[in-house]
Design an enzyme around this catalytic site. Structure first.
Site, PDB file in Angstrom:
ATOM      1  N   HIS A  46       0.989  -1.206  -0.143  1.00 37.41           N
ATOM      2  CA  HIS A  46      -0.062   0.002   0.032  1.00 37.41           C
ATOM      3  C   HIS A  46       1.085   1.309   0.009  1.00 37.41           C
ATOM      4  O   HIS A  46       2.022   1.079   0.362  1.00 37.41           O
ATOM      5  CB  HIS A  46      -0.928   0.026   1.321  1.00 37.41           C
ATOM      6  CG  HIS A  46      -1.862  -1.029   1.209  1.00 37.41           C
ATOM      7  ND1 HIS A  46      -3.217  -0.691   1.879  1.00 37.41           N
ATOM      8  CD2 HIS A  46      -2.097  -2.281   0.756  1.00 37.41           C
ATOM      9  CE1 HIS A  46      -3.927  -1.846   1.642  1.00 37.41           C
ATOM     10  NE2 HIS A  46      -3.104  -2.791   0.858  1.00 37.41           N
ATOM     11  N   GLU A  77       1.010   3.793   1.816  1.00 38.83           N
ATOM     12  CA  GLU A  77       1.264   4.145   3.022  1.00 38.83           C
ATOM     13  C   GLU A  77       2.430   3.572   3.626  1.00 38.83           C
ATOM     14  O   GLU A  77       3.522   4.110   4.076  1.00 38.83           O
ATOM     15  CB  GLU A  77       0.301   4.306   3.940  1.00 38.83           C
ATOM     16  CG  GLU A  77      -0.989   5.086   3.784  1.00 38.83           C
ATOM     17  CD  GLU A  77      -1.802   4.371   3.038  1.00 38.83           C
ATOM     18  OE1 GLU A  77      -3.232   4.649   3.129  1.00 38.83           O
ATOM     19  OE2 GLU A  77      -1.496   3.431   2.238  1.00 38.83           O
ATOM     20  N   CYS A 133      -6.225   2.073   5.573  1.00 42.57           N
ATOM     21  CA  CYS A 133      -7.124   1.162   5.878  1.00 42.57           C
ATOM     22  C   CYS A 133      -6.538   0.607   7.505  1.00 42.57           C
ATOM     23  O   CYS A 133      -5.576   1.174   7.776  1.00 42.57           O
ATOM     24  CB  CYS A 133      -6.952  -0.002   4.734  1.00 42.57           C
ATOM     25  SG  CYS A 133      -5.313  -0.779   4.832  1.00 42.57           S
ATOM     26  N   CYS A 175      -2.657  -0.116   7.302  1.00 37.21           N
ATOM     27  CA  CYS A 175      -2.007   1.168   7.211  1.00 37.21           C
ATOM     28  C   CYS A 175      -1.906   1.940   8.547  1.00 37.21           C
ATOM     29  O   CYS A 175      -0.994   2.508   8.889  1.00 37.21           O
ATOM     30  CB  CYS A 175      -2.106   1.843   6.108  1.00 37.21           C
ATOM     31  SG  CYS A 175      -1.831   1.072   4.374  1.00 37.21           S
TER      32      CYS A 175
END
Length: 166
Positions: free
Chosen positions: A69, A71, A99, A102
Site C-alpha cells: 500500500h 502508506e 485502511c 496502514c
C-alpha cells in the site's frame, strides 16, 4: 463520514497552503499507480524540517505483495532515510484514508500527524469506519487532518473504478 478537520496547524509545515501543496505531491504519486493497474493511492512522508523523505503509491498489482500500500511503502522509505523506524516529528500525507493495516503501521512508526484527502466509508480506519490511530487503548495517538483536496482525491479514485468496472 467525519467532517474535515479545521484545526489550526502547529507548525509551518501544516499551514493550509502547504498541506494543499503536499497533497498535490501525493496526488502525483497516486497517478503513478495507474501505470501498473493499481488503485491510485499516493502517499508522502514529510520530515520535521518540511522535506519529503518518503514516497509511495499502491503497488499490489505491480509486485504481487498484498502489503504494498502507498502508506507502507512511503513509511519504509522514510524510515530508511532517517535510519530508524521511529518517525517522530514526521507527517504522512495520503490521498485516501488509510485502511486498518496502514493505520497500524502509522501507529507503529510513531507518526504524529496524518493528513488525508478522501475519506473511505468502506474501509477507513482513521475516523470513518474505525479510528485506530486515536484509540485511547493504544500507546500512541495521531493527529488527523482530513479533507485536504478531498474532491480531487476522490475524483481520481472514482475515475479509476468507473473505468475498471465498465
Amino acid at each position: 463520514m467525519p467532517e474535515p478537520t479545521e484545526q489550526q496547524p502547529t507548525s509551518p509545515v501544516l499551514a493550509r497552503a502547504d498541506l494543499e501543496a503536499l497533497m498535490g505531491l501525493a496526488l502525483a504519486e497516486a497517478a503513478l499507480a495507474l501505470e501498473t493497474g493499481d488503485v491510485p493511492v499516493g502517499a508522502i512522508v514529510v520530515g520535521p524540517d518540511g522535506a519529503v523523505i518518503g514516497r509511495g503509491h499502491n503497488a499490489r498489482e505491480a509486485t504481487g505483495d498484498p502489503t504494498a500500500h502507498a502508506e507502507v511503502l512511503a513509511l519504509r522509505q522514510a524510515a530508511e532515510a532517517v535510519g530508524e523506524w521511529r518517525l517522530a516529528g514526521c507527517t504522512l500525507v495520503v490521498t485516501l484514508e488509510p485502511c486498518a493495516m496502514c493505520a497500524g503501521a502509522i501507529l507503529l512508526a510513531r507518526v504524529p500527524r496524518l493528513v488525508l484527502g478522501a475519506w473511505d466509508a468502506k474501509a477507513g480506519a482513521t475516523g470513518s469506519v474505525w479510528d485506530i490511530v486515536r484509540d485511547r487503548r493504544m500507546n500512541h495517538r495521531v493527529e488527523v487532518l482530513g479533507g485536504v483536496r478531498e474532491a480531487e482525491c476522490a475524483a481520481q479514485l472514482v475515475d479509476f473504478f468507473t473505468e475498471h468496472r465498465a
